[in-house]
Design a protein around this motif. Structure first.
Motif, PDB file in Angstrom:
ATOM      1  N   ALA A 251       0.827  -1.488   0.180  1.00 35.03           N
ATOM      2  CA  ALA A 251       0.002  -0.199   0.068  1.00 35.03           C
ATOM      3  C   ALA A 251       0.484   1.475   0.130  1.00 35.03           C
ATOM      4  CB  ALA A 251      -1.084  -0.297   1.356  1.00 35.03           C
ATOM      5  N   GLU A 252       1.910   1.308   0.541  1.00 41.69           N
ATOM      6  CA  GLU A 252       2.829   2.478   1.261  1.00 41.69           C
ATOM      7  C   GLU A 252       3.883   2.533  -0.680  1.00 41.69           C
ATOM      8  OE1 GLU A 252       5.119   2.791   4.497  1.00 41.69           O
ATOM      9  OE2 GLU A 252       3.845   2.576   5.760  1.00 41.69           O
ATOM     10  N   ALA A 253       3.926   1.677  -1.195  1.00 40.00           N
ATOM     11  CA  ALA A 253       4.340   1.284  -2.648  1.00 40.00           C
ATOM     12  C   ALA A 253       4.060   2.095  -3.340  1.00 40.00           C
ATOM     13  CB  ALA A 253       4.917   0.418  -3.010  1.00 40.00           C
ATOM     14  N   GLU A 254       2.699   1.386  -3.435  1.00 37.79           N
ATOM     15  CA  GLU A 254       1.737   2.535  -4.802  1.00 37.79           C
ATOM     16  C   GLU A 254       1.441   3.991  -4.110  1.00 37.79           C
ATOM     17  OE1 GLU A 254      -1.589  -0.077  -4.516  1.00 37.79           O
ATOM     18  OE2 GLU A 254      -1.108  -1.494  -4.951  1.00 37.79           O
ATOM     19  N   ALA A 255       0.843   4.381  -2.940  1.00 36.32           N
ATOM     20  CA  ALA A 255       0.775   5.984  -1.926  1.00 36.32           C
ATOM     21  C   ALA A 255       1.626   5.915  -2.613  1.00 36.32           C
ATOM     22  CB  ALA A 255       0.734   5.459  -1.006  1.00 36.32           C
ATOM     23  N   GLN A 256       3.491   6.006  -2.589  1.00 31.11           N
ATOM     24  CA  GLN A 256       4.170   6.829  -3.020  1.00 31.11           C
ATOM     25  C   GLN A 256       4.915   6.876  -4.149  1.00 31.11           C
ATOM     26  OE1 GLN A 256       5.590   8.782  -0.445  1.00 31.11           O
ATOM     27  NE2 GLN A 256       7.132   7.986   0.471  1.00 31.11           N
ATOM     28  N   ALA A 257       4.377   6.131  -4.940  1.00 30.78           N
ATOM     29  CA  ALA A 257       4.151   6.317  -6.311  1.00 30.78           C
ATOM     30  C   ALA A 257       3.757   7.613  -7.124  1.00 30.78           C
ATOM     31  CB  ALA A 257       3.920   4.760  -6.928  1.00 30.78           C
ATOM     32  N   ILE A 258       2.324   7.477  -6.360  1.00 33.13           N
ATOM     33  CA  ILE A 258       1.391   8.568  -6.504  1.00 33.13           C
ATOM     34  C   ILE A 258       2.178   9.844  -6.203  1.00 33.13           C
ATOM     35  CG2 ILE A 258      -0.850   9.608  -6.378  1.00 33.13           C
ATOM     36  CD1 ILE A 258      -1.952   6.364  -5.441  1.00 33.13           C
ATOM     37  N   CYS A 259       2.762   9.765  -4.826  1.00 28.67           N
ATOM     38  CA  CYS A 259       2.912  11.103  -4.662  1.00 28.67           C
ATOM     39  C   CYS A 259       4.017  11.736  -5.291  1.00 28.67           C
ATOM     40  CB  CYS A 259       3.874  10.820  -2.892  1.00 28.67           C
ATOM     41  SG  CYS A 259       2.352  10.817  -1.885  1.00 28.67           S
ATOM     42  N   MET A 260       4.827  10.705  -6.457  1.00 28.31           N
ATOM     43  CA  MET A 260       6.109  10.656  -6.715  1.00 28.31           C
ATOM     44  C   MET A 260       5.740  11.627  -8.230  1.00 28.31           C
ATOM     45  SD  MET A 260       8.505   8.330  -6.045  1.00 28.31           S
ATOM     46  CE  MET A 260       9.929   7.694  -4.301  1.00 28.31           C
ATOM     47  N   GLN A 261       4.679  11.129  -8.515  1.00 28.47           N
ATOM     48  CA  GLN A 261       3.986  12.159  -9.548  1.00 28.47           C
ATOM     49  C   GLN A 261       3.339  13.299  -9.420  1.00 28.47           C
ATOM     50  OE1 GLN A 261       1.438   9.603 -12.148  1.00 28.47           O
ATOM     51  NE2 GLN A 261       1.132   8.438 -10.351  1.00 28.47           N
ATOM     52  N   THR A 262       3.308  14.319  -8.130  1.00 27.21           N
ATOM     53  CA  THR A 262       2.733  14.888  -7.675  1.00 27.21           C
ATOM     54  C   THR A 262       3.677  16.722  -8.383  1.00 27.21           C
ATOM     55  OG1 THR A 262       3.834  15.480  -5.480  1.00 27.21           O
ATOM     56  CG2 THR A 262       1.797  14.558  -5.961  1.00 27.21           C
ATOM     57  N   ARG A 263       3.568  17.465  -8.535  1.00 23.78           N
ATOM     58  CA  ARG A 263       4.566  18.647  -8.660  1.00 23.78           C
ATOM     59  C   ARG A 263       5.189  19.193  -7.266  1.00 23.78           C
ATOM     60  NH1 ARG A 263      -0.254  20.795 -11.631  1.00 23.78           N
ATOM     61  NH2 ARG A 263       0.285  20.669 -13.901  1.00 23.78           N
ATOM     62  N   ASP A 264       4.591  18.954  -6.145  1.00 20.82           N
ATOM     63  CA  ASP A 264       5.463  18.589  -4.742  1.00 20.82           C
ATOM     64  C   ASP A 264       6.863  18.618  -4.898  1.00 20.82           C
ATOM     65  OD1 ASP A 264       3.829  21.224  -3.624  1.00 20.82           O
ATOM     66  OD2 ASP A 264       3.113  19.771  -2.607  1.00 20.82           O
ATOM     67  N   PHE A 265       6.575  17.247  -5.359  1.00 22.27           N
ATOM     68  CA  PHE A 265       7.517  16.486  -5.437  1.00 22.27           C
ATOM     69  C   PHE A 265       9.011  16.720  -6.582  1.00 22.27           C
ATOM     70  CE2 PHE A 265      10.166  12.542  -7.575  1.00 22.27           C
ATOM     71  CZ  PHE A 265      11.110  12.267  -6.447  1.00 22.27           C
ATOM     72  N   ARG A 266       8.537  17.664  -7.778  1.00 24.49           N
ATOM     73  CA  ARG A 266       9.789  17.586  -8.698  1.00 24.49           C
ATOM     74  C   ARG A 266       9.587  19.514  -7.898  1.00 24.49           C
ATOM     75  NH1 ARG A 266      11.453  16.907 -13.748  1.00 24.49           N
ATOM     76  NH2 ARG A 266      13.125  19.071 -13.596  1.00 24.49           N
ATOM     77  N   ARG A 267       9.286  19.939  -7.886  1.00 25.46           N
ATOM     78  CA  ARG A 267       9.537  21.333  -6.694  1.00 25.46           C
ATOM     79  C   ARG A 267      10.392  21.173  -5.318  1.00 25.46           C
ATOM     80  NH1 ARG A 267       3.314  21.869  -6.209  1.00 25.46           N
ATOM     81  NH2 ARG A 267       2.866  23.597  -8.181  1.00 25.46           N
ATOM     82  N   ALA A 268      10.019  19.857  -4.507  1.00 29.21           N
ATOM     83  CA  ALA A 268      11.128  19.717  -3.699  1.00 29.21           C
ATOM     84  C   ALA A 268      12.859  19.657  -4.173  1.00 29.21           C
ATOM     85  CB  ALA A 268      10.574  18.444  -2.832  1.00 29.21           C
ATOM     86  N   TYR A 269      12.762  18.859  -5.614  1.00 34.99           N
ATOM     87  CA  TYR A 269      13.961  18.264  -6.482  1.00 34.99           C
ATOM     88  C   TYR A 269      14.387  19.477  -6.400  1.00 34.99           C
ATOM     89  CZ  TYR A 269      17.430  16.609  -9.777  1.00 34.99           C
ATOM     90  OH  TYR A 269      18.285  16.480 -10.479  1.00 34.99           O
ATOM     91  N   ASP A 270      13.753  20.290  -7.180  1.00 35.80           N
ATOM     92  CA  ASP A 270      14.466  21.401  -7.971  1.00 35.80           C
ATOM     93  C   ASP A 270      14.704  22.390  -6.957  1.00 35.80           C
ATOM     94  OD1 ASP A 270      14.124  21.008 -10.414  1.00 35.80           O
ATOM     95  OD2 ASP A 270      11.646  21.927 -10.593  1.00 35.80           O
TER      96      ASP A 270
END
Length: 283
Positions: A251-270
């Motif tokens: 469940a956490e693998a699926e949830a985290q994969a969804i979160c990795m598609q968010t713009r916030d994830f990219r914002r954190a990387y940038d």
């Protein structure tokens, strides 16, 4: 317009102009933190049939409130909540039929379910009396700040009822441990603030004069985070109670994969690449 979109528009509350009847509601300057204040200080902020229902409906509606990031619950006049009003709830309950009683107990349980189902993290700021249904509202919150004067009592047994009320027998053992929960639910005694801190009920204690500021600071800190991801965290914290380890990891693998598609994830990387603090927008 799809039926789902129509439903979401239909249920979305006008939070800027929201005026509840049975408690106070205000939002922070940036609109991200909403504060609920139980406001019957002359009676230590008890709940009534109507305030139970209004709180339940509010938390149900918050599922659609994408502008509200965190909810803070507190009480007026130096107390959190004394539970169900003796004259407006306890008395009438003694004269009700079994179907009416079951309607009431299901409604109070629905408040806890609505608090756990809304995606916003909930912070309870607890001072003074925190008893009965008030203790359950604090327990149903995600985080709790207290004061040295906080006295938390699951006092159902003291009025001749079971300690099994509004999910207490599930939530309290998971928060403070089975033995400690059993003692509080059988005896109905008040848990001191120091016990609450040591046992993990409270995240921290603050002096009464500092409680509101500390709670607002914690709420603002959480609200500044990735709110879509916070909602996912809350959902998994709730759902994983009934999962084995293998199910939880999946469940956490699926949830985290969804979160990795968010713009916030990219914002954190940038932001990391640019050596600056990320600014999350919740999408």
């Amino acid at each position: 317009m799809s039926q789902e979109t129509h439903s979401m528009k239909h249920h979305k509350q006008p939070w800027a102009g929201y005026r509840p009847r049975h408690f106070l509601w205000e939002t922070s300057a940036d609109g991200k933190v909403a504060t609920i204040t139980l406001n019957r200080p002359e009676r230590k902020n008890p709940l009534t049939f109507d305030s139970y229902a209004e709180l339940r409906d509010l938390f149900r509606g918050l599922v659609y409130a994408t502008d509200i990031k965190v909810v803070l619950i507190t009480g007026a006049g130096g107390n959190f909540c004394s539970g169900g009003d003796v004259h407006e709830i306890i008395g009438p309950l003694t004269r009700m039929s079994m179907p009416e009683l079951l309607d009431f107990t299901r409604m109070t349980g629905d408040l806890v379910k609505a608090m756990r189902a809304c995606p916003q993290p909930i912070v309870a700021a607890v001072d003074g009396v925190c008893a009965g249904a008030g203790a359950m509202m604090a327990l149903a919150s995600d985080m709790r700040l207290g004061t040295p004067a906080a006295r938390t009592a699951f006092l159902f047994t003291r009025v001749g009822l079971a300690g099994a009320d509004m999910g207490a027998c599930t939530l309290l053992p998971r928060t403070i441990g089975q033995g400690r929960a059993s003692e509080l639910l059988y005896t109905g005694r008040a848990m001191s603030a120091e016990e609450g801190l040591a046992w993990g009920f409270f995240n921290a204690l603050h002096e009464s004069a500092e409680l509101a500021g500390a709670a607002a600071q914690l709420a603002a800190q959480v609200a500044a985070g990735p709110t879509f991801a916070h909602g996912m965290t809350k959902k998994l914290l709730h759902q994983e109670w009934n999962m084995g380890l293998d199910e939880a990891i999946e469940a956490e693998a699926e949830a985290q994969a969804i979160c990795m598609q968010t713009r916030d994830f990219r914002r954190a990387y940038d932001a990391f690449v640019d050596k600056r603090k990320p600014v999350f927008e919740g999408d």
